[in-house]
Write a protein that holds these residues in place. Structure first.
Motif, mmCIF file in Angstrom:
data_model
loop_
_atom_site.group_PDB
_atom_site.id
_atom_site.type_symbol
_atom_site.label_atom_id
_atom_site.label_comp_id
_atom_site.label_asym_id
_atom_site.label_seq_id
_atom_site.Cartn_x
_atom_site.Cartn_y
_atom_site.Cartn_z
ATOM 1 N N LEU A 73 48.624 33.157 -46.075
ATOM 2 C CA LEU A 73 48.767 32.275 -47.230
ATOM 3 C C LEU A 73 48.862 33.090 -48.516
ATOM 4 O O LEU A 73 49.646 32.769 -49.415
ATOM 5 C CB LEU A 73 47.574 31.310 -47.306
ATOM 6 N N LYS A 74 48.074 34.150 -48.588
ATOM 7 C CA LYS A 74 48.096 35.018 -49.762
ATOM 8 C C LYS A 74 49.451 35.701 -49.894
ATOM 9 O O LYS A 74 49.990 35.830 -51.005
ATOM 10 C CB LYS A 74 46.988 36.065 -49.645
ATOM 11 N N GLU A 75 50.021 36.121 -48.777
ATOM 12 C CA GLU A 75 51.340 36.765 -48.801
ATOM 13 C C GLU A 75 52.418 35.769 -49.211
ATOM 14 O O GLU A 75 53.337 36.115 -49.967
ATOM 15 C CB GLU A 75 51.646 37.355 -47.430
ATOM 16 N N HIS A 76 52.326 34.525 -48.714
ATOM 17 C CA HIS A 76 53.279 33.483 -49.114
ATOM 18 C C HIS A 76 53.237 33.282 -50.627
ATOM 19 O O HIS A 76 54.280 33.176 -51.290
ATOM 20 C CB HIS A 76 52.942 32.168 -48.411
ATOM 21 N N ALA A 98 49.327 22.312 -46.755
ATOM 22 C CA ALA A 98 49.734 21.872 -45.419
ATOM 23 C C ALA A 98 49.626 23.007 -44.415
ATOM 24 O O ALA A 98 49.143 22.819 -43.286
ATOM 25 C CB ALA A 98 51.159 21.325 -45.461
ATOM 26 N N LYS A 99 50.060 24.195 -44.803
ATOM 27 C CA LYS A 99 50.006 25.339 -43.903
ATOM 28 C C LYS A 99 48.562 25.772 -43.641
ATOM 29 O O LYS A 99 48.238 26.232 -42.542
ATOM 30 C CB LYS A 99 50.805 26.512 -44.484
ATOM 31 N N GLU A 100 47.710 25.614 -44.629
ATOM 32 C CA GLU A 100 46.292 25.931 -44.417
ATOM 33 C C GLU A 100 45.677 24.991 -43.394
ATOM 34 O O GLU A 100 44.894 25.406 -42.531
ATOM 35 C CB GLU A 100 45.542 25.844 -45.738
ATOM 36 N N LEU A 101 46.055 23.712 -43.464
ATOM 37 C CA LEU A 101 45.557 22.734 -42.496
ATOM 38 C C LEU A 101 46.112 23.011 -41.101
ATOM 39 O O LEU A 101 45.485 22.668 -40.098
ATOM 40 C CB LEU A 101 45.935 21.314 -42.940
ATOM 41 N N GLU A 102 47.285 23.623 -41.031
ATOM 42 C CA GLU A 102 47.877 23.975 -39.732
ATOM 43 C C GLU A 102 47.213 25.193 -39.113
ATOM 44 O O GLU A 102 47.457 25.508 -37.959
ATOM 45 C CB GLU A 102 49.378 24.240 -39.902
ATOM 46 N N GLY A 103 46.381 25.880 -39.904
ATOM 47 C CA GLY A 103 45.642 27.016 -39.355
ATOM 48 C C GLY A 103 46.175 28.386 -39.711
ATOM 49 O O GLY A 103 45.779 29.374 -39.090
#
Length: 270
Positions: free
Chosen positions: A53-56, A42-47
């Motif tokens: 994302l890697k840190e998350h 979802a966060k990837e789709l949000e940009g």
């Protein structure tokens, strides 16, 4: 006919009443790991940037490691409580041994020191707060267990700037007779001129540089905050960038300004 008369006026049922509850049960039945993958997609789709994302993902692995040690029976999102997350914060701040999560570093830096800095704790806690807020907003859990957990207070330090002589001495360390030395010299001039972030600088392409106007354009996809901006350059830095781009012509099919000795893009992360 008599059977039909007995049915007249009686309440009938056509739709099931608990379909929504079953849906919620199905959502809650997903494991923490599966839900985190849903969160990342979802966060990837949000940009969100790949690096974010890697840190998350990295910080969530630390949380899973904690659960394995302290709460091995916890598997689902609705089993995570506010008390558990506060216990995790206490563990990070007071109990966790440094370098335990880093295999190579744990061998290199053998120490019994415990406790992460408040700054590091907050980085890891922010991932959890963002994750559980997502689960609450999306209906996977009813209440956000991280909502009432506060970030730790951190001290703000004043960064001491380099003196003019220190900058001169630093630039002198680079051997400009080599390609790598000159490239790093130009990169440092760019840092001093603009304050550009390292990842932004390494992602710059020739089209982002305007020698006549003496500006660098940081495109939105490259900028950390997603907003494009224009950075003015001094004559010295603009001339050095122009020279570096000309020297890069030895490498074919490369649009980046800052390249490795082999003509490849420089990846700061990997």
């Amino acid at each position: 006919m008599a059977e039909q008369t007995r049915r007249n006026g009686r309440k009938t049922v056509s739709n099931r009443l608990f379909v929504e509850n079953e849906s919620k049960t199905s959502k809650a039945g997903k494991s923490l790991i599966a839900l985190f993958e849903t969160f990342l997609r979802a966060k990837e789709l949000e940009g969100l940037r790949p690096r974010t994302l890697k840190e998350h993902r990295a910080t969530f692995k630390y949380f899973l490691s904690f659960l394995k040690q302290k709460y091995s029976r916890v598997e689902f999102a609705d089993e995570v409580t506010t008390e558990l997350i506060r216990d995790y914060v206490f563990y990070m701040r007071k109990e966790k041994r440094l370098w335990d999560d880093h295999t190579k570093a744990s061998c290199q830096y053998k120490t019994d020191k415990k406790g992460l800095s408040p700054f590091t704790v907050n980085i890891r806690l922010r991932t959890l707060k963002c994750f559980f807020k997502f689960l609450t907003d999306e209906g996977y859990i009813q209440a956000n267990p991280a909502a009432r957990v506060k970030l730790m207070k951190t001290e703000e330090y004043t960064i001491q700037a380099f003196s003019k002589q220190q900058i001169i001495d630093l630039l002198k360390q680079l051997n400009q007779r080599t390609y790598a030395g000159f490239r790093d010299y130009v990169l440092m001039l760019l840092f001093l001129d603009t304050g550009i972030r390292c990842n932004e600088a390494l992602g710059l392409k020739k089209k982002d540089f305007d020698y006549e106007q003496k500006i660098i354009k940081v495109p939105a996809p490259l900028a950390k905050n997603g907003h494009a901006r224009i950075l003015p350059l001094s004559k010295k830095t603009a001339k050095a960038l122009n020279t570096l781009i000309k020297e890069n012509s030895i490498f074919e099919n490369s649009d980046f300004i800052f390249l490795s000795n082999y003509g490849d893009e420089i990846d700061l992360v990997g």
